[in-house]
Design an enzyme around this catalytic site. Sequence first.
Site, short mmCIF file in Angstrom:
data_model
loop_
_atom_site.label_atom_id
_atom_site.label_comp_id
_atom_site.label_asym_id
_atom_site.label_seq_id
_atom_site.Cartn_x
_atom_site.Cartn_y
_atom_site.Cartn_z
N HIS A 56 -7.08 6.54 -16.94
CA HIS A 56 -5.96 7.17 -16.58
C HIS A 56 -4.88 6.47 -15.83
O HIS A 56 -3.66 6.57 -15.83
CB HIS A 56 -6.11 8.60 -16.44
CG HIS A 56 -6.28 8.71 -14.91
ND1 HIS A 56 -7.43 8.55 -14.10
CD2 HIS A 56 -5.43 9.39 -13.94
CE1 HIS A 56 -7.41 8.81 -12.77
NE2 HIS A 56 -5.93 9.32 -12.76
N SER A 107 -7.72 11.34 -8.43
CA SER A 107 -9.13 10.91 -8.59
C SER A 107 -8.85 9.25 -8.36
O SER A 107 -10.02 8.73 -8.06
CB SER A 107 -9.69 11.07 -10.09
OG SER A 107 -8.64 10.88 -10.90
N GLU A 108 -7.82 8.61 -8.86
CA GLU A 108 -7.47 7.29 -8.34
C GLU A 108 -6.06 7.05 -8.34
O GLU A 108 -5.36 7.91 -8.75
CB GLU A 108 -8.22 6.41 -9.86
CG GLU A 108 -9.45 6.17 -9.63
CD GLU A 108 -10.09 7.05 -10.56
OE1 GLU A 108 -11.45 7.00 -10.60
OE2 GLU A 108 -9.63 7.97 -11.26
N THR A 109 -5.83 6.06 -7.43
CA THR A 109 -4.49 5.50 -7.32
C THR A 109 -4.59 4.10 -7.77
O THR A 109 -5.60 3.44 -7.23
CB THR A 109 -4.24 5.78 -5.73
OG1 THR A 109 -4.12 7.20 -5.49
CG2 THR A 109 -2.58 5.01 -5.41
#
Length: 327
Positions: free
Chosen positions: A75, A44-46
């Site tokens: 997160h 979902s995110e990096t």
Amino acid sequence: MRILHQVDSFTRTPFTGNPAGVVLDADGMTDADMLAVARELNNSETAFVLPPDGADHDVRVRFFTPTTEVPTCGHATVGAHFARAVEYGLPSGSLVQKTGGGLRQRVEIIRAGAGAGAGAGAGAGAGAGDGDGDGDGDRVRIGMHQGAADFGPELDGTQVDRLLRALGAKSGDLADDGPVQIVSTGHSKVIVELRDRAAVDGLRPDPAALTALSHEVGSNGWFVFTRATGEAELLTWARMFAPAIGIAEDPVTGNGHGPLGAYLVHHGIVPAPGGRLDFTGRQGVAMGRAGEVGVRVDVRSGSRRGGELLVSITGDATTAFRARLNA
């Protein structure tokens, strides 16, 4: 040579919680490079860690979904600073990160036996599990102080009806303790309370309908929760959907739990004795990636509804893998 970490946040058990890619030495990478890595990992995110560009912060971090850059991410913040702590052997302490959106946020590194009750200090029970921080039994937790809560518009009746249909929920599933409202501590979410766990777990969203509503109301994340958890140590049980930015469902959302805590205090839904609320929320069960977020809300002025609400989250993390990035 750049090192890539895949970190599972808000858990100590690998392959649960919320996975985030972390590139620790991203200096020199272009926006297109970062987006390509985020798309390849498909988390979902990096997070991409960069040197500071001013004296008012210690490190910069940019966050990309597989389709776009976002201003901040809970997160992936936990994942980025967990990876830094493990890779560089950092001690317990506090630092300031500047995000791609220009936000400056205080982050705490909390090592077991060295201030585990200090720092962000959110939520008793926020660190359940059996993993460790860096392979030698040393537990590392990360706290993140989010922005002051900002309360946006409440959805009207027609919008709420459309939302329930888009989520695959029935009208009777909606709880009646507070409004469906946009709340932000840096990256806004629409907060939606349902009556019980069965209603939350049974959601089958329509991504296209949620995306259309996101464009209409100006918020990309739909954070759906219940307080009917059935477990004494948990205050909330949640899911989060953000198809408008390429996230069909996010396993465990720090930037959803922060606004949630502020919402609960602002509307008087949960008491905040002495001007503070601490709780633990669980998310990700429906995806098979359960994790827990510790949340703290402090009322700066002592006024429940009129005071500024300061929010922090705390979570564990564990490394799923570490590799050389050929990019």
